[in-house]
Design an enzyme around this catalytic site. Structure first.
Site, PDB file in Angstrom:
ATOM      1  N   LYS A 180       0.854  -1.202   0.000  1.00 35.23           N
ATOM      2  CA  LYS A 180       0.000   0.000   0.000  1.00 35.23           C
ATOM      3  C   LYS A 180       0.885   1.246   0.000  1.00 35.23           C
ATOM      4  O   LYS A 180       0.996   1.946   1.022  1.00 35.23           O
ATOM      5  CB  LYS A 180      -0.904  -0.009   1.241  1.00 35.23           C
ATOM      6  CG  LYS A 180      -2.311  -0.520   0.965  1.00 35.23           C
ATOM      7  CD  LYS A 180      -3.159  -0.513   2.209  1.00 35.23           C
ATOM      8  CE  LYS A 180      -3.999   0.741   2.359  1.00 35.23           C
ATOM      9  NZ  LYS A 180      -5.113   0.862   1.415  1.00 35.23           N
TER      10      LYS A 180
HETATM   11  N1  PMP Z   1      -7.695  -2.699  -2.816  1.00 32.89           N
HETATM   12  C1  PMP Z   1      -7.220  -1.452  -2.644  1.00 32.89           C
HETATM   13  C2  PMP Z   1      -6.574  -0.779  -3.779  1.00 32.89           C
HETATM   14  C3  PMP Z   1      -7.364  -0.819  -1.408  1.00 32.89           C
HETATM   15  O1  PMP Z   1      -6.899   0.421  -1.229  1.00 32.89           O
HETATM   16  C4  PMP Z   1      -8.030  -1.480  -0.354  1.00 32.89           C
HETATM   17  C5  PMP Z   1      -8.214  -0.799   0.972  1.00 32.89           C
HETATM   18  N2  PMP Z   1      -7.140  -1.025   1.846  1.00 32.89           N
HETATM   19  C6  PMP Z   1      -8.494  -2.785  -0.582  1.00 32.89           C
HETATM   20  C7  PMP Z   1      -8.309  -3.362  -1.825  1.00 32.89           C
HETATM   21  C8  PMP Z   1      -9.175  -3.572   0.495  1.00 32.89           C
HETATM   22  O2  PMP Z   1      -8.230  -3.951   1.452  1.00 32.89           O
HETATM   23  P1  PMP Z   1      -8.668  -4.148   2.979  1.00 32.89           P
HETATM   24  O3  PMP Z   1      -9.802  -5.095   2.965  1.00 32.89           O
HETATM   25  O4  PMP Z   1      -7.460  -4.708   3.628  1.00 32.89           O
HETATM   26  O5  PMP Z   1      -9.031  -2.807   3.497  1.00 32.89           O
END
Ligand code: PMP
Length: 305
Positions: free
Chosen positions: A154
């Site tokens: 991220k």
């Molecule tokens: N894809 C992206 C690009 C994201 O930014 C997120 C949010 N964190 C997710 C998927 C979903 O991830 P999570 O369930 O860990 O929040």
């Protein structure tokens, strides 16, 4: 707004947590972040931080990619977060933002010879997509391959891709964008993973389809298996499979489980929340607020009983 932030290794009033204009991460996107939910349970007067360790594990993994030296262990990061939320004293749903960043005030495109630091703050935050069902479009923006910008981490710089896709979708009257991989397979939303229901089975793009491995995605896979006896197939998904799916939904820490009503003006199912999506949404809503004793391991209560 948060009363305090964790900044320069201490808790400071939120208004005092400020970065210098030359800080490296501002210019080159050299930071890794997380989004964590604290879910308010009114009956218990408690905030449950959901899957805290898993979020900090992913932060640590992202730091490896960006060569960010994060001295705090996962347990220490959890402790700092609990203390921060407790000090702020929230009594509502919140969203916590840890950011591990290249902190040197220096110019020059690189990842080496730079110091790193960590900040964390929390804000009250309700539903992210704020619609009962989402109208989606396939974005003209593609999700980058791992050898362009690794989507498994991220990294803040990567999110220009997401911002372009989201903006295009909103400006064209949709609620959310669904991005494809460069080779044309379905990847994910701008801040969510995507699931389809096909022949009463769950299908979701695989890790190699340029997705972020979502913690909500993993939660849904587990809950579908344990509670509904449904297995999830992780595989490449074609665009037209979205149009033909029985049900479709988005998952994310911010977006929770959001049903998709339409993709590219094709109605999914009857355009309402589907049966399996509805069941998962209900189970998930209980689990994240610490209301299901089977899944308390995923919840970290903040306030002393
Ligand atoms: N894809 C992206 C690009 C994201 O930014 C997120 C949010 N964190 C997710 C998927 C979903 O991830 P999570 O369930 O860990 O929040």
């Amino acid at each position: 707004m948060s009363a305090y932030a964790y900044f320069h290794k201490e808790f400071v009033p939120f208004s005092e947590a400020k970065l210098g204009v030359m800080t490296h991460c501002i210019h080159y996107g050299t930071a890794v972040f997380e989004g964590i939910r604290g879910n308010w349970n009114r009956e218990q007067k408690q905030i449950h931080l959901f899957r805290l360790k898993e979020h900090f594990h992913r932060l640590h993994q992202g730091c490896k990619v960006l060569k960010i030296d994060l001295p705090q262990t996962i347990d220490e990061l959890c402790q700092i977060t609990i203390e921060l939320v407790e000090k702020c004293g929230f009594k509502e749903d919140i969203y916590i933002r840890p950011l591990a960043y290249k902190s040197t005030e220096a110019l020059g495109v690189r990842l080496y010879n730079l110091d790193s630091d960590l900040l964390i703050f929390a804000i009250p935050w309700g539903p992210y997509l704020d619609v009962d069902t989402a109208k989606c479009c396939i974005s003209s923006w593609r999700r980058p391959d791992d050898n362009v910008i690794p989507p498994l981490a991220k990294c803040t710089g990567l999110y220009i891709n997401n911002a372009l896709a989201k903006t295009e979708a909103i400006e064209n009257g949709y609620d959310e964008a669904i991005m494809l991989t460069p080779d044309g397979h379905v990847s994910e939303g701008s801040g969510e993973n995507i699931f389809l229901v096909i022949d009463d089975k769950l299908v979701t793009p695989a890790g190699y389809n340029n997705i972020l491995i979502g913690i909500t995605r993993n939660t849904v896979i587990e809950l579908a298996k344990q509670e509904l006896g449904l297995t999830t197939v992780e595989r490449p998904v074609d665009r037209s499979e979205l149009y033909m799916a029985q049900e479709c939904f988005l998952t994310g820490t911010a977006a929770h489980i959001t049903p998709v009503a339409e993709v590219d003006h094709r109605q999914i199912g009857n355009g309402e929340i589907g049966e399996i999506t509805g069941k998962l949404q209900k189970i998930y809503a209980e689990v994240i607020r610490g209301k299901n004793p089977k899944y308390l391991d995923w919840c970290t209560p903040v306030y002393a009983k």
